[in-house]
Write a protein that holds these residues in place. Structure first.
Motif, PDB file in Angstrom:
ATOM      1  N   ASN A  29       0.824  -1.201   0.000  1.00  0.00           N
ATOM      2  CA  ASN A  29       0.000   0.000   0.000  1.00  0.00           C
ATOM      3  C   ASN A  29       0.860   1.253   0.000  1.00  0.00           C
ATOM      4  OD1 ASN A  29      -2.774   0.579  -0.199  1.00  0.00           O
ATOM      5  ND2 ASN A  29      -3.188  -0.712   1.543  1.00  0.00           N
ATOM      6  N   VAL A  30       1.976   1.227   0.716  1.00  0.00           N
ATOM      7  CA  VAL A  30       2.910   2.357   0.731  1.00  0.00           C
ATOM      8  C   VAL A  30       3.453   2.597  -0.674  1.00  0.00           C
ATOM      9  CG1 VAL A  30       5.188   3.104   1.559  1.00  0.00           C
ATOM     10  CG2 VAL A  30       3.510   2.178   3.176  1.00  0.00           C
ATOM     11  N   VAL A  31       3.857   1.526  -1.348  1.00  0.00           N
ATOM     12  CA  VAL A  31       4.379   1.658  -2.717  1.00  0.00           C
ATOM     13  C   VAL A  31       3.301   2.228  -3.644  1.00  0.00           C
ATOM     14  CG1 VAL A  31       5.206   0.346  -4.726  1.00  0.00           C
ATOM     15  CG2 VAL A  31       6.133  -0.137  -2.449  1.00  0.00           C
ATOM     16  N   ILE A  32       2.075   1.735  -3.518  1.00  0.00           N
ATOM     17  CA  ILE A  32       0.969   2.242  -4.331  1.00  0.00           C
ATOM     18  C   ILE A  32       0.766   3.731  -4.071  1.00  0.00           C
ATOM     19  CG2 ILE A  32      -1.542   2.158  -4.640  1.00  0.00           C
ATOM     20  CD1 ILE A  32      -1.315  -0.914  -4.192  1.00  0.00           C
ATOM     21  N   SER A  33       0.807   4.127  -2.797  1.00  0.00           N
ATOM     22  CA  SER A  33       0.607   5.531  -2.442  1.00  0.00           C
ATOM     23  C   SER A  33       1.720   6.423  -2.982  1.00  0.00           C
ATOM     24  CB  SER A  33       0.534   5.698  -0.922  1.00  0.00           C
ATOM     25  OG  SER A  33      -0.620   5.102  -0.420  1.00  0.00           O
ATOM     26  N   ILE A  34       2.941   5.969  -2.878  1.00  0.00           N
ATOM     27  CA  ILE A  34       4.070   6.793  -3.325  1.00  0.00           C
ATOM     28  C   ILE A  34       4.115   6.896  -4.843  1.00  0.00           C
ATOM     29  CG2 ILE A  34       6.598   6.916  -3.435  1.00  0.00           C
ATOM     30  CD1 ILE A  34       6.633   5.921  -0.534  1.00  0.00           C
ATOM     31  N   LEU A  61      -6.066   0.824   5.740  1.00  0.00           N
ATOM     32  CA  LEU A  61      -5.990   2.192   6.240  1.00  0.00           C
ATOM     33  C   LEU A  61      -4.576   2.527   6.694  1.00  0.00           C
ATOM     34  CD1 LEU A  61      -7.530   4.807   6.960  1.00  0.00           C
ATOM     35  CD2 LEU A  61      -7.948   3.814   9.230  1.00  0.00           C
ATOM     36  N   ALA A  62      -3.954   1.604   7.424  1.00  0.00           N
ATOM     37  CA  ALA A  62      -2.572   1.829   7.882  1.00  0.00           C
ATOM     38  C   ALA A  62      -1.638   2.033   6.695  1.00  0.00           C
ATOM     39  CB  ALA A  62      -2.103   0.657   8.746  1.00  0.00           C
ATOM     40  N   GLY A  63      -1.753   1.165   5.695  1.00  0.00           N
ATOM     41  CA  GLY A  63      -0.893   1.289   4.513  1.00  0.00           C
ATOM     42  C   GLY A  63      -1.128   2.584   3.757  1.00  0.00           C
ATOM     43  N   GLU A  64      -2.393   2.963   3.599  1.00  0.00           N
ATOM     44  CA  GLU A  64      -2.728   4.200   2.873  1.00  0.00           C
ATOM     45  C   GLU A  64      -2.198   5.434   3.603  1.00  0.00           C
ATOM     46  OE1 GLU A  64      -4.801   5.083   0.085  1.00  0.00           O
ATOM     47  OE2 GLU A  64      -4.884   3.021  -0.608  1.00  0.00           O
ATOM     48  N   VAL A  65      -2.402   5.481   4.916  1.00  0.00           N
ATOM     49  CA  VAL A  65      -1.975   6.653   5.682  1.00  0.00           C
ATOM     50  C   VAL A  65      -0.448   6.734   5.736  1.00  0.00           C
ATOM     51  CG1 VAL A  65      -1.995   7.734   7.977  1.00  0.00           C
ATOM     52  CG2 VAL A  65      -4.113   6.819   7.009  1.00  0.00           C
ATOM     53  N   ILE A  66       0.207   5.622   6.018  1.00  0.00           N
ATOM     54  CA  ILE A  66       1.675   5.615   6.046  1.00  0.00           C
ATOM     55  C   ILE A  66       2.222   5.994   4.673  1.00  0.00           C
ATOM     56  CG2 ILE A  66       3.723   4.143   6.274  1.00  0.00           C
ATOM     57  CD1 ILE A  66       2.096   2.553   8.427  1.00  0.00           C
ATOM     58  N   GLY A  67       1.633   5.431   3.610  1.00  0.00           N
ATOM     59  CA  GLY A  67       2.075   5.753   2.252  1.00  0.00           C
ATOM     60  C   GLY A  67       1.880   7.221   1.911  1.00  0.00           C
ATOM     61  N   ALA A  68       0.739   7.784   2.304  1.00  0.00           N
ATOM     62  CA  ALA A  68       0.472   9.200   2.021  1.00  0.00           C
ATOM     63  C   ALA A  68       1.459  10.098   2.759  1.00  0.00           C
ATOM     64  CB  ALA A  68      -0.965   9.553   2.408  1.00  0.00           C
ATOM     65  N   VAL A  69       1.740   9.764   4.018  1.00  0.00           N
ATOM     66  CA  VAL A  69       2.679  10.573   4.806  1.00  0.00           C
ATOM     67  C   VAL A  69       4.086  10.486   4.212  1.00  0.00           C
ATOM     68  CG1 VAL A  69       3.836  10.725   7.051  1.00  0.00           C
ATOM     69  CG2 VAL A  69       1.346  10.561   6.937  1.00  0.00           C
ATOM     70  N   THR A 141      -5.442  13.326   6.564  1.00  0.00           N
ATOM     71  CA  THR A 141      -5.390  12.120   5.740  1.00  0.00           C
ATOM     72  C   THR A 141      -6.133  10.977   6.419  1.00  0.00           C
ATOM     73  OG1 THR A 141      -3.331  12.783   4.668  1.00  0.00           O
ATOM     74  CG2 THR A 141      -3.816  10.426   4.684  1.00  0.00           C
ATOM     75  N   LEU A 142      -5.918  10.815   7.705  1.00  0.00           N
ATOM     76  CA  LEU A 142      -6.610   9.757   8.453  1.00  0.00           C
ATOM     77  C   LEU A 142      -8.124   9.966   8.402  1.00  0.00           C
ATOM     78  CD1 LEU A 142      -6.363   7.273  10.276  1.00  0.00           C
ATOM     79  CD2 LEU A 142      -6.184   8.814  12.221  1.00  0.00           C
ATOM     80  N   ILE A 143      -8.569  11.195   8.643  1.00  0.00           N
ATOM     81  CA  ILE A 143     -10.006  11.495   8.615  1.00  0.00           C
ATOM     82  C   ILE A 143     -10.579  11.241   7.223  1.00  0.00           C
ATOM     83  CG2 ILE A 143     -11.716  13.361   8.763  1.00  0.00           C
ATOM     84  CD1 ILE A 143      -9.839  14.598  10.949  1.00  0.00           C
ATOM     85  N   GLY A 144      -9.888  11.708   6.191  1.00  0.00           N
ATOM     86  CA  GLY A 144     -10.392  11.571   4.826  1.00  0.00           C
ATOM     87  C   GLY A 144     -10.295  10.177   4.250  1.00  0.00           C
ATOM     88  N   LYS A 145      -9.337   9.403   4.727  1.00  0.00           N
ATOM     89  CA  LYS A 145      -9.142   8.048   4.189  1.00  0.00           C
ATOM     90  C   LYS A 145     -10.140   7.036   4.750  1.00  0.00           C
ATOM     91  CE  LYS A 145      -5.649   7.983   1.269  1.00  0.00           C
ATOM     92  NZ  LYS A 145      -5.838   7.484  -0.082  1.00  0.00           N
ATOM     93  N   VAL A 146     -10.669   7.285   5.935  1.00  0.00           N
ATOM     94  CA  VAL A 146     -11.584   6.313   6.550  1.00  0.00           C
ATOM     95  C   VAL A 146     -12.763   5.991   5.626  1.00  0.00           C
ATOM     96  CG1 VAL A 146     -13.213   5.933   8.447  1.00  0.00           C
ATOM     97  CG2 VAL A 146     -10.874   6.666   8.933  1.00  0.00           C
ATOM     98  N   PRO A 147     -13.517   6.999   5.126  1.00  0.00           N
ATOM     99  CA  PRO A 147     -14.649   6.648   4.254  1.00  0.00           C
ATOM    100  C   PRO A 147     -14.231   5.924   2.974  1.00  0.00           C
ATOM    101  CG  PRO A 147     -14.769   8.965   4.916  1.00  0.00           C
ATOM    102  CD  PRO A 147     -13.449   8.442   5.369  1.00  0.00           C
ATOM    103  N   SER A 148     -13.140   6.362   2.362  1.00  0.00           N
ATOM    104  CA  SER A 148     -12.731   5.714   1.113  1.00  0.00           C
ATOM    105  C   SER A 148     -12.228   4.293   1.350  1.00  0.00           C
ATOM    106  CB  SER A 148     -11.687   6.556   0.361  1.00  0.00           C
ATOM    107  OG  SER A 148     -10.532   6.744   1.132  1.00  0.00           O
ATOM    108  N   MET A 149     -11.576   4.062   2.487  1.00  0.00           N
ATOM    109  CA  MET A 149     -11.110   2.702   2.795  1.00  0.00           C
ATOM    110  C   MET A 149     -12.273   1.776   3.138  1.00  0.00           C
ATOM    111  SD  MET A 149      -7.892   2.233   2.358  1.00  0.00           S
ATOM    112  CE  MET A 149      -8.382   3.007   0.845  1.00  0.00           C
ATOM    113  N   VAL A 150     -13.304   2.308   3.817  1.00  0.00           N
ATOM    114  CA  VAL A 150     -14.500   1.499   4.073  1.00  0.00           C
ATOM    115  C   VAL A 150     -15.099   1.080   2.734  1.00  0.00           C
ATOM    116  CG1 VAL A 150     -16.875   1.563   4.932  1.00  0.00           C
ATOM    117  CG2 VAL A 150     -15.019   2.452   6.347  1.00  0.00           C
ATOM    118  N   PHE A 151     -15.242   2.044   1.835  1.00  0.00           N
ATOM    119  CA  PHE A 151     -15.811   1.770   0.509  1.00  0.00           C
ATOM    120  C   PHE A 151     -14.971   0.735  -0.242  1.00  0.00           C
ATOM    121  CE2 PHE A 151     -15.986   2.711  -4.062  1.00  0.00           C
ATOM    122  CZ  PHE A 151     -17.334   2.508  -4.301  1.00  0.00           C
TER     123      PHE A 151
END
Length: 194
Positions: A29-34, A61-69, A141-151
């Motif tokens: 997920n980090v690689v995808i985000s970067i 969610l962890a991968g997306e947030v870590i990757g975004a940061v 990022t954490l707040i905004g990623k929650v809905p998209s990760m649920v989806f």
């Protein structure tokens, strides 16, 4: 490259990693985000199959947030090194963001994260041009990623188990379409980013 969009194949691949599957999935997920060129919905669906809906959501969610940061930090470092990119950080829209209150900056990033029309990489890069703090970027990022990760988690999972989850998949897709339409019409009117 068909295996990249095959949720079941990705799930089997993750299972083959055994006890390090969680770490491996987060790193993917980090690689995808970067890199920002591949949608994460397939990995999110595979995570839901391998780790269960809640576990898959948390891993994604962890991968997306870590990757975004990490992408934000990498882009900000690049902006500091490139004279051309530094000029972008002097643009009018960046100055408007920098002059906004902290709450507006956090809310803006969170809303951009929810927007299905905007790739995550653009949000990471755009934020790196501003003066937003790392903590505020992480929080937004954490707040905004929650809905998209649920989806992504539910849709990716339910596509594989379609016969068992037709109703939930239909509801998820309808809600996702409504969010898409809201952002699309606001974008057409030119008001979403003002």
């Amino acid at each position: 490259m068909d295996w990249i969009t095959n949720v079941e194949a990705i799930a089997e691949w993750l299972r083959s990693w055994g006890v390090i599957a969680v770490v491996g999935s987060i790193l993917l997920n980090v690689v995808i985000s970067i890199t920002g060129f591949m949608p994460s919905i397939f990995l999110s669906g595979a995570n839901a199959i391998v780790f269960g809906l809640m576990g898959g959501f948390l891993v994604s969610l962890a991968g997306e947030v870590i990757g975004a940061v990490l992408a934000f930090l990498l882009y900000r470092w690049g902006v500091g090194k490139s004279r051309k990119l530094r000029k972008w950080s002097e643009s009018r829209w960046v100055q408007r963001v920098n002059q906004s209150s902290r709450l507006k900056q956090i809310a803006g990033i969170a809303l951009l994260r929810i927007n299905p029309l905007l790739p995550s990489g653009f949000v990471n890069f755009g934020a790196s041009l501003t003066s937003i703090s790392l903590f505020d970027f992480l929080l937004a990022t954490l707040i905004g990623k929650v809905p998209s990760m649920v989806f992504e988690t539910f849709v990716g999972h339910d596509i594989v188990f379609f016969s068992e989850n037709k109703s939930r998949l239909a509801v998820s897709l309808i809600l996702g379409s409504l969010v898409f339409l809201i952002f699309w019409t606001k974008r057409k009117k030119g008001s979403i980013y003002e």
